[in-house]
Design an enzyme around this catalytic site. Structure first.
Site, mmCIF file in Angstrom:
data_model
loop_
_atom_site.group_PDB
_atom_site.id
_atom_site.type_symbol
_atom_site.label_atom_id
_atom_site.label_comp_id
_atom_site.label_asym_id
_atom_site.label_seq_id
_atom_site.Cartn_x
_atom_site.Cartn_y
_atom_site.Cartn_z
ATOM 1 N N TRP A 179 -2.320 -0.126 -2.760
ATOM 2 C CA TRP A 179 -1.936 0.821 -1.711
ATOM 3 C C TRP A 179 -1.542 2.115 -2.405
ATOM 4 O O TRP A 179 -0.742 2.090 -3.341
ATOM 5 C CB TRP A 179 -0.754 0.318 -0.866
ATOM 6 N N GLU A 220 -5.326 -1.648 0.905
ATOM 7 C CA GLU A 220 -4.453 -1.527 2.088
ATOM 8 C C GLU A 220 -4.492 -0.123 2.664
ATOM 9 O O GLU A 220 -4.175 0.854 1.986
ATOM 10 C CB GLU A 220 -3.009 -1.882 1.692
ATOM 11 N N LYS A 222 -3.494 2.873 5.715
ATOM 12 C CA LYS A 222 -2.292 3.302 6.437
ATOM 13 C C LYS A 222 -2.678 4.424 7.390
ATOM 14 O O LYS A 222 -3.609 5.188 7.111
ATOM 15 C CB LYS A 222 -1.242 3.780 5.429
ATOM 16 N N ASP A 253 -1.682 -4.080 7.191
ATOM 17 C CA ASP A 253 -0.219 -4.049 7.310
ATOM 18 C C ASP A 253 0.096 -3.762 8.769
ATOM 19 O O ASP A 253 -0.420 -2.793 9.347
ATOM 20 C CB ASP A 253 0.340 -2.960 6.377
ATOM 21 N N HIS A 256 0.952 -0.231 9.902
ATOM 22 C CA HIS A 256 0.097 0.873 9.471
ATOM 23 C C HIS A 256 -0.926 1.314 10.493
ATOM 24 O O HIS A 256 -1.997 1.805 10.163
ATOM 25 C CB HIS A 256 -0.602 0.510 8.162
ATOM 26 N N HIS A 280 0.014 -7.840 5.609
ATOM 27 C CA HIS A 280 1.389 -7.457 5.339
ATOM 28 C C HIS A 280 2.091 -7.559 6.685
ATOM 29 O O HIS A 280 2.001 -6.646 7.506
ATOM 30 C CB HIS A 280 1.476 -6.030 4.783
ATOM 31 N N ASP A 288 6.403 3.245 10.881
ATOM 32 C CA ASP A 288 6.256 2.174 9.901
ATOM 33 C C ASP A 288 7.626 1.864 9.274
ATOM 34 O O ASP A 288 7.835 2.078 8.093
ATOM 35 C CB ASP A 288 5.247 2.644 8.835
ATOM 36 N N ASP A 290 9.302 -0.917 8.803
ATOM 37 C CA ASP A 290 9.465 -2.118 7.986
ATOM 38 C C ASP A 290 10.730 -2.909 8.288
ATOM 39 O O ASP A 290 11.449 -3.329 7.380
ATOM 40 C CB ASP A 290 9.389 -1.768 6.494
ATOM 41 N N ASP A 320 5.886 -7.715 4.412
ATOM 42 C CA ASP A 320 6.241 -6.377 3.932
ATOM 43 C C ASP A 320 7.289 -5.763 4.847
ATOM 44 O O ASP A 320 6.956 -5.138 5.848
ATOM 45 C CB ASP A 320 4.988 -5.491 3.846
HETATM 46 C C1 RNT Z 1 3.555 1.146 2.154
HETATM 47 C C2 RNT Z 1 2.782 -0.121 2.102
HETATM 48 C C3 RNT Z 1 2.946 -0.923 0.858
HETATM 49 C C4 RNT Z 1 4.375 -0.979 0.377
HETATM 50 C C5 RNT Z 1 4.584 -1.921 -0.777
HETATM 51 C C6 RNT Z 1 5.908 -1.746 -1.424
HETATM 52 O O1 RNT Z 1 3.543 1.750 3.369
HETATM 53 O O2 RNT Z 1 3.072 -0.905 3.218
HETATM 54 O O3 RNT Z 1 2.424 -2.199 1.050
HETATM 55 O O4 RNT Z 1 5.259 -1.307 1.391
HETATM 56 O O5 RNT Z 1 3.533 -1.806 -1.649
HETATM 57 ZN ZN ZN Z 2 2.245 -2.922 3.209
#
Ligand code: RNT
Ligand code: ZN
Length: 412
Positions: A179, A220, A222, A253, A256, A280, A288, A290, A320
């Protein structure tokens, strides 16, 4: 309710609870190391994570060293039924040396591999393209400066070698997920040039062949990040095309995409075009953010899609999220158990029967079924799964989490 009566209730629907418990025990979740220390890592000279990744909060107990992180992980794994994986980032190296990102080698990670081997845990890995002076412009593999691109390409190549050694030593392919934060805060003139540079850099990075029995590459995408609102170079379309053409794993993810998109709906579509998926699993709240994943509709639907689409065996389930306002160990335990609970519910669905109703266009009965099924005693089956795996639940779990947090809250 006792497990025996729960088992009978499910049997009335034609569902085999022992079968579901057995299958769940075989699904490893790749737990992310970075919830344990708020995405800081163990390089000697890190600043903030950057790249639009932000852990907020200052709850006591953050792990400050590899030893503390491993102790916290051991506790967390003991509270999670089954055998799982650990997802390490390159910035979590464990060494007295101070290699720059383009100098890291397997030996900087051997304490992790030895520990993982002792614990019976398999490893996944990630290059770290953020929290570094050469990423301060939010441009790495797509940077216009070839010197900066080359620095990051070398970093990426090294992580692939390290991942392959990890996978070889531990006897399980290590998923190395790429990523990059690359993007522009304001409207760029030449998106194509940036994307061509990212593609060329990835091609270089992925050129050395690695044994897929030891490591596999994932990419990955986003939608946007703080500071790169106008354009993310590695968008969903970019990586979807890239993963298909270059035969890498595609990572989705859940934070994302646009907040109204249903990520669970995507997996069956992309699984037609790529062999393997990486998830993720995360909980975006308005962006985003998390947050720790809950047992909510998003996660339940995701688990249901993996089971109903029959793609569990080619999906790597990673987590994640990172919340620094609560106990880091509790965050891991709650989130990972929620992923398992969601999978259990999916495994306990009378899928053949539901498919039959759908195929005969009996949408009324499909709805009656899915709503009535919500009343089945999932908790009793989960408790049985925990006890078969020597794991606490309910008040005992809460007591253990509180006691562990109290034991680490004095960390400075
Ligand atoms: C960032 C991505 C990525 C990170 C990690 C730490 O937006 O989601 O996966 O969260 O690599
Ligand atoms: Zn991620």
């Amino acid at each position: 309710m006792s497990y025996e009566s729960a088992k009978a209730r499910f049997a009335d629907w034609g569902v085999d609870t022992d079968g579901a418990i057995g299958r769940l025990a075989d699904i490893p979740i790749s737990m992310h190391c970075w919830q344990g220390d708020d995405v800081v890592g163990f390089e000697q000279s890190t600043g903030t994570s950057g790249g639009g990744i932000q852990a907020t909060g200052n709850h006591p107990g953050r792990a400050r060293s590899p030893e503390e992180l491993r102790a916290d992980l051991e506790f967390a794994y003991a509270m999670i039924p089954g055998k799982h994986r650990l997802n390490l980032h390159a910035m979590y190296l464990d060494t007295d040396e101070t290699p720059d990102r383009d100098e890291i080698e397997f030996r900087h990670f051997t304490p992790w591999v030895e520990w993982a081997s002792e614990q019976g845990i398999k490893l996944d890995f990630n290059p770290t393209f953020f929290a570094h002076a050469k990423a301060d412009d939010n441009l790495t593999l797509s940077h216009p400066d070839k010197g900066i691109r080359d620095f990051w390409i070398e970093h990426g190549k090294r992580t692939r070698e390290i991942a392959a050694r990890m996978g070889q030593e531990l006897g399980s392919p290590c998923i190395n997920n790429i990523w990059v934060p690359d993007g522009y805060k304001d409207i760029p003139i030449d998106r194509m040039a940036a994307r061509r540079r990212l593609e060329a850099s990835l091609d270089d990075m992925l050129a050395p062949s690695q044994d897929r029995a030891h490591m596999r590459d994932a990419v990955e995408s986003k939608l946007f990040g703080i500071g790169v609102e106008a354009c993310t170079v590695g968008s969903h379309e970019f990586y979807m095309g890239y993963a298909i053409r270059k035969e890498t794993i595609l990572c989705l993810d859940m934070g994302h995409f646009h907040p109204t998109e249903n990520i669970a709906d995507k997996v069956s579509s992309v699984a037609l075009s790529v062999d393997e998926l990486l998830l993720h699993v995360s909980r975006p709240m308005r962006w985003d953010s998390d947050h720790v994943i809950l047992l909510n509709d998003d996660i339940l639907q995701m688990a249901q899609e993996l089971v109903a689409s029959d793609i569990l065996d080619r999906t790597h389930i990673g987590l994640d999220f990172f919340d620094a306002t609560i106990s880091r160990t509790a965050a891991w335990v709650i989130g990972t158990r929620n992923m398992q609970k969601a999978l259990l519910r999916a495994l306990l669905l009378p899928l053949e029967r539901l498919r039959g109703l759908e195929d005969s266009l009996d949408f009324t009965s499909r709805l009656t079924h899915t709503e009535e099924l919500k009343d089945l005693p999932y908790g009793a089956v989960w408790d049985e799964f925990c006890s078969r795996n020597d794991c606490p639940s309910g008040m005992t779990l809460i007591g253990n989490l509180d006691a562990y947090q109290a034991s680490v809250s004095g960390r400075g």
